[in-house]
Design a protein around this motif. Structure first.
Motif, PDB file in Angstrom:
ATOM      1  N   THR A  60       0.824  -1.216   0.000  1.00 14.25           N
ATOM      2  CA  THR A  60       0.000   0.000   0.000  1.00 14.25           C
ATOM      3  C   THR A  60       0.853   1.258   0.000  1.00 14.25           C
ATOM      4  O   THR A  60       0.497   2.265  -0.592  1.00 14.25           O
ATOM      5  CB  THR A  60      -0.903   0.010   1.259  1.00 14.25           C
ATOM      6  OG1 THR A  60      -1.641  -1.198   1.251  1.00 14.25           O
ATOM      7  CG2 THR A  60      -1.857   1.175   1.265  1.00 14.25           C
ATOM      8  N   ARG A  61       2.009   1.180   0.683  1.00  8.67           N
ATOM      9  CA  ARG A  61       2.857   2.373   0.819  1.00  8.67           C
ATOM     10  C   ARG A  61       4.141   2.251   0.018  1.00  8.67           C
ATOM     11  O   ARG A  61       5.066   3.050   0.194  1.00  8.67           O
ATOM     12  CB  ARG A  61       3.173   2.578   2.311  1.00  8.67           C
ATOM     13  CG  ARG A  61       1.917   2.672   3.181  1.00  8.67           C
ATOM     14  CD  ARG A  61       2.235   2.966   4.641  1.00  8.67           C
ATOM     15  NE  ARG A  61       2.976   4.202   4.803  1.00  8.67           N
ATOM     16  CZ  ARG A  61       4.235   4.264   5.215  1.00  8.67           C
ATOM     17  NH1 ARG A  61       4.880   3.168   5.505  1.00  8.67           N
ATOM     18  NH2 ARG A  61       4.838   5.430   5.330  1.00  8.67           N
ATOM     19  N   LEU A  64       6.213   5.051  -1.368  1.00 13.01           N
ATOM     20  CA  LEU A  64       6.699   6.049  -0.408  1.00 13.01           C
ATOM     21  C   LEU A  64       7.863   5.520   0.428  1.00 13.01           C
ATOM     22  O   LEU A  64       8.507   6.274   1.154  1.00 13.01           O
ATOM     23  CB  LEU A  64       5.554   6.438   0.557  1.00 13.01           C
ATOM     24  CG  LEU A  64       4.259   6.918  -0.090  1.00 13.01           C
ATOM     25  CD1 LEU A  64       3.174   7.075   0.955  1.00 13.01           C
ATOM     26  CD2 LEU A  64       4.516   8.242  -0.801  1.00 13.01           C
TER      27      LEU A  64
END
Ligand code: AHG
Ligand code: MN
Ligand code: MN
Length: 354
Positions: A60-61, A64
């Motif tokens: 999901t991340r 980042l």
């Protein structure tokens, strides 16, 4: 002001029952038992679910987080370029089974030999076979990927660490399933009592029952195959594809991740195929941790799976990373492909006996 007398009349049962049908509760319900075996399976599934949550969280991340995406620069035992996410997910499954007392050995696409967790051996009664990230070419472009798993009972103490008891057919699987990391994270599993799907509710951190006793339609409109390999297939597969092109009512869907393509077929019907090619006569997919687990699910859902001639569940592996052609999905669709393969074999046999 809230009228307490009135509010107690509201029927919350449905939504509360739904939200409390978690995966581990469901496993126990399926087995209708609190026996040690049932407790083991429930604990195994809970740990697999934890692995799924950890992988979903990182995915999901991923854009980042430093070092989450891209290649490691290494190749795995099958000569495929390894991505960072493959390594991370592989390690997650190992970590969740440490100190579990349940799993002594894990065998994965990303490890040449099975991994032994010394503190769980030789008592660990189960072996986990898994593909940590299926469809890794999708990872860097934020498309769906999955994890595939199967559990087998460990037979014998395996003191020589050769894991030869794993070289048995798919009927030896006692549980199988996958986690699909898509718009939502979905875990689909079977322990021999039908196929059930759970959706991760991130606010609860739990997989909640979403669909029970899923049945694959006996026929479906989708065929899922990498047509870029067309000229590398033998005549029977090319003829089958030409047949699909000429008949109305079929649609092609191919995501590059078997888990995603299979998930569509499980719910909507159709067929996924990865036949042998001239470069890879046994196809690309691996028997022990990709095709056998999905075949287990397909059969549990009333569908079928084969290598084109033999039921996938009957195939006995000769080695850990063995590849096998795959035809899987709705019964009628799989039969149709198989009929083309049979026809070619028949005409080859006749030609050789003329
Ligand atoms: P993996 O990422 O575990 O190596 O598996 C990829 C598999 C499968 O998910 C997919 O259906 C197929 O490989 C795609 O292969 P092609 O690119 O050859 O079509
Ligand atoms: Mn895979
Ligand atoms: Mn993989």
């Amino acid at each position: 002001m809230v009228d307490i007398e009135q509010s107690v009349d509201i029927d919350y049962d449905y939504s509360l029952d739904r939200d409390t049908t978690t995966l581990s509760r469901h496993v126990l319900q399926q087995l209708q038992s609190f026996s040690p075996d049932a407790q083991d399976l429930s604990a195994l599934m809970s740990r697999i679910a934890l692995a799924g949550k950890m992988i979903a969280r990182r995915l999901t991340r991923a854009g980042l987080v430093e070092d989450a995406l891209g290649f490691t620069g290494r190749q795995n035992v099958q000569g495929e370029d390894v991505k960072r996410m493959d390594v991370f997910a592989n390690q997650v499954f190992i970590s969740v089974f440490k100190q579990s007392g349940l799993v002594c050995r894990l065998a994965s696409e990303e490890m040449e030999e099975p991994y032994y967790i010394p503190e769980n051996c030789p008592l660990g009664r189960y072996t986990l076979l898994y593909d940590p990230i299926d469809g890794s070419s999708n990872v860097d472009i934020n498309l769906n990927v999955g994890s595939i798993f199967a559990i087998r009972r460990q037979e014998g103490e395996d003191l020589d660490r050769k894991a030869t008891d794993l070289f048995q057919d798919g009927h030896k699987q006692i549980a199988a399933g996958y986690i699909l990391y898509g718009p939502s994270t979905v875990l689909v599993y079977s322990i021999g009592n039908g196929v059930h799907a759970f959706t991760l509710d991130p606010s609860l951190g739990e997989f909640i029952l979403a669909a029970e006793n899923i049945q694959i339609p006996t026929h479906g409109p989708v065929y899922s195959v990498n047509e870029g390999n067309f000229w590398q297939w033998n005549d029977s597969i090319r003829d089958y594809l030409r047949y699909m092109h000429r008949h109305e009512g079929y649609a092609s869907r191919y995501s590059g991740a078997l888990v995603g393509d299979f998930h569509r077929i499980l719910f909507q019907g159709g067929v996924f195929l990865y036949p042998g090619t001239t470069k890879k006569p046994d196809g690309k997919l691996r028997l022990l941790y990709e095709t056998a687990p999905l075949a287990y699910l397909a059969e549990q859902a009333g569908g079928s799976a084969s290598d084109g001639t033999t039921p996938m569940m009957d195939i006995v592996p000769k080695e850990l990373h063995q590849r096998v052609p795959l035809f899987i999905g709705s019964r009628e669709n799989v039969e149709l492909v198989e009929s083309f393969i049979k026809e070619q074999k028949r005409s080859e046999f006749e030609a050789s006996h003329d």
